[in-house]
Each structure stands twice: as C-alpha cells, then as structure tokens.
Write a protein that holds these residues in place. Structure first.
Motif, PDB file in Angstrom:
ATOM      1  N   GLY A  42       0.798  -1.227   0.000  1.00 43.74           N
ATOM      2  CA  GLY A  42       0.000   0.000   0.000  1.00 43.74           C
ATOM      3  C   GLY A  42       0.826   1.270   0.000  1.00 43.74           C
ATOM      4  O   GLY A  42       1.889   1.340   0.609  1.00 43.74           O
ATOM      5  N   ALA A  43       0.289   2.267  -0.715  1.00 40.38           N
ATOM      6  CA  ALA A  43       0.861   3.616  -0.690  1.00 40.38           C
ATOM      7  C   ALA A  43      -0.299   4.600  -0.726  1.00 40.38           C
ATOM      8  O   ALA A  43      -1.337   4.310  -1.326  1.00 40.38           O
ATOM      9  CB  ALA A  43       1.767   3.848  -1.895  1.00 40.38           C
ATOM     10  N   ASN A  44      -0.113   5.744  -0.085  1.00 36.74           N
ATOM     11  CA  ASN A  44      -1.108   6.818  -0.138  1.00 36.74           C
ATOM     12  C   ASN A  44      -1.311   7.223  -1.601  1.00 36.74           C
ATOM     13  O   ASN A  44      -0.399   7.731  -2.249  1.00 36.74           O
ATOM     14  CB  ASN A  44      -0.578   7.994   0.681  1.00 36.74           C
ATOM     15  CG  ASN A  44      -1.544   9.162   0.720  1.00 36.74           C
ATOM     16  OD1 ASN A  44      -2.497   9.234  -0.068  1.00 36.74           O
ATOM     17  ND2 ASN A  44      -1.293  10.078   1.636  1.00 36.74           N
ATOM     18  N   ALA A  45      -2.515   7.006  -2.120  1.00 36.42           N
ATOM     19  CA  ALA A  45      -2.776   7.237  -3.546  1.00 36.42           C
ATOM     20  C   ALA A  45      -2.923   8.708  -3.887  1.00 36.42           C
ATOM     21  O   ALA A  45      -3.098   9.060  -5.059  1.00 36.42           O
ATOM     22  CB  ALA A  45      -4.015   6.466  -3.986  1.00 36.42           C
ATOM     23  N   LEU A  46      -2.847   9.590  -2.878  1.00 29.72           N
ATOM     24  CA  LEU A  46      -2.877  11.027  -3.158  1.00 29.72           C
ATOM     25  C   LEU A  46      -1.455  11.537  -3.373  1.00 29.72           C
ATOM     26  O   LEU A  46      -1.250  12.702  -3.720  1.00 29.72           O
ATOM     27  CB  LEU A  46      -3.501  11.779  -1.979  1.00 29.72           C
ATOM     28  CG  LEU A  46      -4.923  11.366  -1.599  1.00 29.72           C
ATOM     29  CD1 LEU A  46      -5.373  12.117  -0.345  1.00 29.72           C
ATOM     30  CD2 LEU A  46      -5.886  11.629  -2.754  1.00 29.72           C
ATOM     31  N   ASP A  47      -0.469  10.676  -3.125  1.00 29.00           N
ATOM     32  CA  ASP A  47       0.925  11.093  -3.045  1.00 29.00           C
ATOM     33  C   ASP A  47       1.730  10.430  -4.174  1.00 29.00           C
ATOM     34  O   ASP A  47       2.072   9.253  -4.110  1.00 29.00           O
ATOM     35  CB  ASP A  47       1.433  10.647  -1.653  1.00 29.00           C
ATOM     36  CG  ASP A  47       2.880  11.009  -1.381  1.00 29.00           C
ATOM     37  OD1 ASP A  47       3.632  11.277  -2.346  1.00 29.00           O
ATOM     38  OD2 ASP A  47       3.274  11.006  -0.204  1.00 29.00           O
ATOM     39  N   ALA A  70     -10.391   1.302  -0.812  1.00 30.96           N
ATOM     40  CA  ALA A  70     -11.136   2.139   0.129  1.00 30.96           C
ATOM     41  C   ALA A  70     -11.734   1.257   1.213  1.00 30.96           C
ATOM     42  O   ALA A  70     -11.932   0.057   1.017  1.00 30.96           O
ATOM     43  CB  ALA A  70     -12.246   2.880  -0.608  1.00 30.96           C
ATOM     44  N   ALA A  71     -12.069   1.877   2.361  1.00 31.73           N
ATOM     45  CA  ALA A  71     -12.668   1.121   3.471  1.00 31.73           C
ATOM     46  C   ALA A  71     -14.134   0.833   3.210  1.00 31.73           C
ATOM     47  O   ALA A  71     -14.677  -0.140   3.714  1.00 31.73           O
ATOM     48  CB  ALA A  71     -12.508   1.891   4.776  1.00 31.73           C
ATOM     49  N   SER A  72     -14.788   1.695   2.429  1.00 32.38           N
ATOM     50  CA  SER A  72     -16.218   1.490   2.207  1.00 32.38           C
ATOM     51  C   SER A  72     -16.597   1.822   0.778  1.00 32.38           C
ATOM     52  O   SER A  72     -15.920   2.620   0.110  1.00 32.38           O
ATOM     53  CB  SER A  72     -17.024   2.385   3.146  1.00 32.38           C
ATOM     54  OG  SER A  72     -16.933   3.721   2.697  1.00 32.38           O
ATOM     55  N   SER A 111      -3.533  10.279  -7.537  1.00 31.55           N
ATOM     56  CA  SER A 111      -2.291  10.394  -8.323  1.00 31.55           C
ATOM     57  C   SER A 111      -2.489   9.866  -9.745  1.00 31.55           C
ATOM     58  O   SER A 111      -2.988   8.757  -9.939  1.00 31.55           O
ATOM     59  CB  SER A 111      -1.208   9.578  -7.612  1.00 31.55           C
ATOM     60  OG  SER A 111      -0.270   9.057  -8.533  1.00 31.55           O
ATOM     61  N   TRP A 112      -2.052  10.655 -10.718  1.00 27.90           N
ATOM     62  CA  TRP A 112      -2.127  10.187 -12.113  1.00 27.90           C
ATOM     63  C   TRP A 112      -1.194   9.008 -12.335  1.00 27.90           C
ATOM     64  O   TRP A 112      -1.441   8.160 -13.177  1.00 27.90           O
ATOM     65  CB  TRP A 112      -1.788  11.315 -13.083  1.00 27.90           C
ATOM     66  CG  TRP A 112      -2.926  12.255 -13.320  1.00 27.90           C
ATOM     67  CD1 TRP A 112      -3.012  13.557 -12.881  1.00 27.90           C
ATOM     68  CD2 TRP A 112      -4.145  11.987 -14.034  1.00 27.90           C
ATOM     69  NE1 TRP A 112      -4.214  14.097 -13.273  1.00 27.90           N
ATOM     70  CE2 TRP A 112      -4.923  13.169 -13.988  1.00 27.90           C
ATOM     71  CE3 TRP A 112      -4.660  10.872 -14.694  1.00 27.90           C
ATOM     72  CZ2 TRP A 112      -6.184  13.267 -14.586  1.00 27.90           C
ATOM     73  CZ3 TRP A 112      -5.909  10.969 -15.294  1.00 27.90           C
ATOM     74  CH2 TRP A 112      -6.657  12.152 -15.232  1.00 27.90           C
ATOM     75  N   LEU A 113      -0.116   8.976 -11.571  1.00 26.23           N
ATOM     76  CA  LEU A 113       0.799   7.835 -11.727  1.00 26.23           C
ATOM     77  C   LEU A 113       0.107   6.552 -11.269  1.00 26.23           C
ATOM     78  O   LEU A 113       0.217   5.516 -11.923  1.00 26.23           O
ATOM     79  CB  LEU A 113       2.084   8.061 -10.917  1.00 26.23           C
ATOM     80  CG  LEU A 113       3.106   6.919 -10.993  1.00 26.23           C
ATOM     81  CD1 LEU A 113       3.615   6.718 -12.411  1.00 26.23           C
ATOM     82  CD2 LEU A 113       4.266   7.170 -10.046  1.00 26.23           C
ATOM     83  N   GLN A 137      -8.658   3.896   9.243  1.00 19.83           N
ATOM     84  CA  GLN A 137      -7.818   4.733  10.094  1.00 19.83           C
ATOM     85  C   GLN A 137      -6.936   5.680   9.276  1.00 19.83           C
ATOM     86  O   GLN A 137      -6.694   6.804   9.678  1.00 19.83           O
ATOM     87  CB  GLN A 137      -6.932   3.841  10.956  1.00 19.83           C
ATOM     88  CG  GLN A 137      -6.595   4.437  12.272  1.00 19.83           C
ATOM     89  CD  GLN A 137      -6.949   3.465  13.396  1.00 19.83           C
ATOM     90  OE1 GLN A 137      -8.033   2.880  13.402  1.00 19.83           O
ATOM     91  NE2 GLN A 137      -6.037   3.285  14.323  1.00 19.83           N
ATOM     92  N   ALA A 138      -6.456   5.207   8.135  1.00 21.45           N
ATOM     93  CA  ALA A 138      -5.578   6.055   7.308  1.00 21.45           C
ATOM     94  C   ALA A 138      -6.398   7.191   6.689  1.00 21.45           C
ATOM     95  O   ALA A 138      -5.913   8.308   6.543  1.00 21.45           O
ATOM     96  CB  ALA A 138      -4.901   5.233   6.230  1.00 21.45           C
ATOM     97  N   GLY A 139      -7.634   6.899   6.306  1.00 23.26           N
ATOM     98  CA  GLY A 139      -8.503   7.966   5.786  1.00 23.26           C
ATOM     99  C   GLY A 139      -8.067   8.527   4.443  1.00 23.26           C
ATOM    100  O   GLY A 139      -8.498   9.605   4.051  1.00 23.26           O
ATOM    101  N   VAL A 140      -7.206   7.819   3.739  1.00 19.87           N
ATOM    102  CA  VAL A 140      -6.796   8.237   2.389  1.00 19.87           C
ATOM    103  C   VAL A 140      -6.982   7.044   1.451  1.00 19.87           C
ATOM    104  O   VAL A 140      -6.935   5.900   1.902  1.00 19.87           O
ATOM    105  CB  VAL A 140      -5.316   8.705   2.332  1.00 19.87           C
ATOM    106  CG1 VAL A 140      -5.129  10.009   3.094  1.00 19.87           C
ATOM    107  CG2 VAL A 140      -4.363   7.629   2.856  1.00 19.87           C
ATOM    108  N   PRO A 141      -7.199   7.310   0.151  1.00 23.56           N
ATOM    109  CA  PRO A 141      -7.239   6.192  -0.786  1.00 23.56           C
ATOM    110  C   PRO A 141      -5.860   5.525  -0.826  1.00 23.56           C
ATOM    111  O   PRO A 141      -4.841   6.210  -0.730  1.00 23.56           O
ATOM    112  CB  PRO A 141      -7.553   6.853  -2.131  1.00 23.56           C
ATOM    113  CG  PRO A 141      -7.220   8.301  -1.953  1.00 23.56           C
ATOM    114  CD  PRO A 141      -7.374   8.619  -0.502  1.00 23.56           C
TER     115      PRO A 141
END
Ligand code: TXA
Ligand code: MG
Length: 326
Positions: A42-47, A70-72, A111-113, A137-141
């Motif tokens: 996993g990696a933060n998909a906004l980054d 995603a969680a939901s 992220s476009w990447l 808990q991470a709250g990010v995609p």
C-alpha cells in the motif's frame, strides 16, 4: 531500508500498532498489509512520490495502473462515476474480492501515476478486517498492487512478502494467510457490456446472476494482456520527440536533471532537477498532462537513464511517442 514487521491479530488488532501503520501510510511510507485475496503493497494514492515508491520496490519494468483501495463502497463516489450496474455490484459484492474499473471523476484527487494516466480507475473495497481497519484509520485512498517483486507470484502470507520485499518497503503487517489466496476479479464497467479483465475471487456466474451478461476480455483463450502493456494507454495529444538535448522552436520541453546552458522555452517542466528517478516517475503523468494543457503540438523529452525506475519511465515515454492508433 529496514522493514518493520508488525504482527497483528486479524480480529482484535492492537490499536497502537494499527495507528502506527495508518500514520506511516498517510505520511507516504510503503506499508504491506493483508487482504482477503493476497497481501497488498500500500501507498497513499494522493501522493505521487509514495506511488512511485511502489513501482520502485516492485521493480516493475512499466507503469501498470494500480487498484485504489477504500474502506467502504461509499468512499468510491468521490473518485469515480458510478453508472449502472456499479451500484448493484457494489451492493452485492462489496466489501469483497471484486475490483471495478470505472470512469475517473474530473475532480478525482488520486495520483495520475497510480492510474497510469488513464481516464478510468480500478477501485476495490477489501473485506479483510486488517485491511478494513487500516484503510478506515488512514482515511486516504490506498494504491496497492500485490506485495511481490514484479514477475513473481502473489504473496498470501507475510513471510512471502518479507522474502520478496524485505528491505525494500517500510512496514509489513502480518496477520496470517489470506483466505482467498487469489487476486480480486476485475470487471471493466467503461464498456457497453461489462468486461471481465481478470478472473478472481468472484466468479463470472456470480456476476451474471446480478447484472446479466458479462463479456470475457480474452480473445481465443490468449492470456489477458495487462492494460499497462497496451499501446492504447494514455498518450498525450502532443507528439513526443525523445532523447532531445533541447527544445526546437515551437516545442515544449520535458526536462530531466540539470538544465544549465539550455535555452529556456515558453512551456517546460523538469521531471527532476536533481536527476532523482523516483521524483521523475512521480511527476511523469502529471507533467505530460500539464504540457498537453498548454496546447503545444510537440514535446521534446530529454534523455532519462534506463536504470531502476528509469526503465519504466522510458517504457512509458516510448509508448507515448509511438505512432498513434487511429
Ligand atoms: O486482489 C487484488 O486485487 C490485489 C490486492 C492487493 O487488492 N491487488 C492486485 O493488484 O492484484 P495488481 O496491481 O497486482 O493488479 C492490478 C490489475 C492489473 O492487471 C492492472 O492492469 C489492472 O488491475 N488495472 C488497474 N487499473 C486499471 C484500469 N484503469 N483499467 C483496466 N485495468 C486496470
Ligand atoms: Mg500482481
């Protein structure tokens, strides 16, 4: 890099360890975690930089688009459009081993990447309690391919992950073996008839019972080609001139490294002024799009070394530069 191995009980995980993993993910670290199908990296998909790290750790020779977790099911609406039969499928199978390929929203922050520059995005809601808790808990995609080196089999235990990626990722969450042990089913909903891109945890029969006919992506029994390998992959509107030392009149410039002595042009971006390939990978798709948005007809691209992530960057650039299929 030292890989931290955190062992968690699948149903009653230590909240302190879980919080540490969620914080690491949010901060751009690479965290491998169990899902009901296989372990994901996993990696933060906004980054963009964190996502570039995934490709570097896996040693992928090209940028395959990644599945966004995603969680939901409710969370998906912020990233993709949900035309029918997406809601029916989500109600029937999520959380669970089904990935849906859907049109990316215009305001999608991912992220476009991670999406390899495509107008569609693959999204999934894993049901594994650790994946659920971590994502919530991470709250990010979270972009997560299977947590193995490119070309080897998908890992179904934390030991497999450590063997494959130990020393290459920040953290591995261990919580036993994956119950399904086979990747998620991928269903493409961007075509008039839904297309099965990958067989997996949910069968074609189960899908058809809910939404009617599903087409198979294979032709003549040939293996499914990973979309990341297709030349029809996002290519900019502008044509590309590779291995350019500078931009000619009328060209935009996609630079790499030190540009000392190169005549500045109206439209230019530098993939990485310091020559950092991970930074360059993180910037690649967004910068191609940015140059396209200027309306330029031609982009001169400076040479990128072919080592490490450079192989994937060059692969992507040569596809983008290849003659277009009308
Ligand atoms: O079970 C799974 O799905 C696991 C766990 C970790 O969630 N993940 C996984 O990811 O198998 P990966 O990266 O190994 O496989 C992702 C597949 C690739 O074949 C990729 O080409 C396809 O998903 N894919 C991703 N985005 C796509 C898109 N926009 N259109 C079509 N295919 C896409
Ligand atoms: Mg894989």
């Amino acid at each position: 890099m030292i890989t931290q191995l955190l062992t968690l009980s699948a149903h009653t995980p230590d909240p302190v360890l879980l919080q540490r993993a969620a914080d690491a993910l949010r901060a751009g670290k690479l965290v491998a975690f169990p899902t009901e199908t296989v372990y994901g990296l996993g990696a933060n998909a906004l980054d963009d930089k964190a996502v570039a790290g995934v490709f570097a750790a896996k040693g992928r020779p090209s940028f395959n688009p990644l599945i966004i977790h995603a969680a939901s099911a409710q969370a998906l609406a912020a990233w993709v459009l949900l035309p029918p039969p997406a809601p029916e499928l989500m109600a029937a199978f999520l959380p669970g081993p089904l990935t849906l390929v859907l049109p990316r929203r215009a305001d999608c922050p991912i992220s476009w990447l991670a999406g390899a520059g495509l107008p569609s995005l693959a999204v999934r809601v894993p049901s594994h309690p650790i994946a659920q808790a971590l994502l919530r808990q991470a709250g990010v995609p979270v972009a997560a391919p299977s947590a193995n080196r490119s070309g080897s089999v998908s890992p179904t235990t934390a030991l497999h992950v450590m063997e494959s990626l130990g020393g290459k990722v920040d953290m591995v969450l261990a919580a036993g073996s994956c119950t399904i042990g086979l990747e998620s089913t991928i269903l493409d909903l961007t075509t008039p008839v839904p297309r099965l891109l990958r067989h997996g945890g949910v069968t074609r029969e189960q899908l058809e019972a809910v939404i009617g006919p599903v087409a198979l992506a294979e032709s003549g029994g040939a293996p499914i080609t990973a979309p990341g390998q297709l030349t029809s992959h996002y290519a900019p509107n502008a044509s590309l001139r590779l291995n350019a030392s500078h931009a000619e009149a009328g060209e935009a410039l996609l630079a790499f490294g030190n540009c000392f002595g190169i005549t500045p042009v109206k439209h230019s971006f530098n993939l990485s002024e310091t020559g950092d390939l991970r930074e360059a990978a993180a910037n690649l798709f967004a910068m191609l799009r940015g140059l396209d948005a200027t309306g330029t007809k031609r982009i001169a691209v400076m040479p990128i070394p072919a080592t490490g992530l450079g192989a994937a960057i060059n692969d992507r650039l040569s596809r983008a530069a290849a003659p277009r299929i009308p």
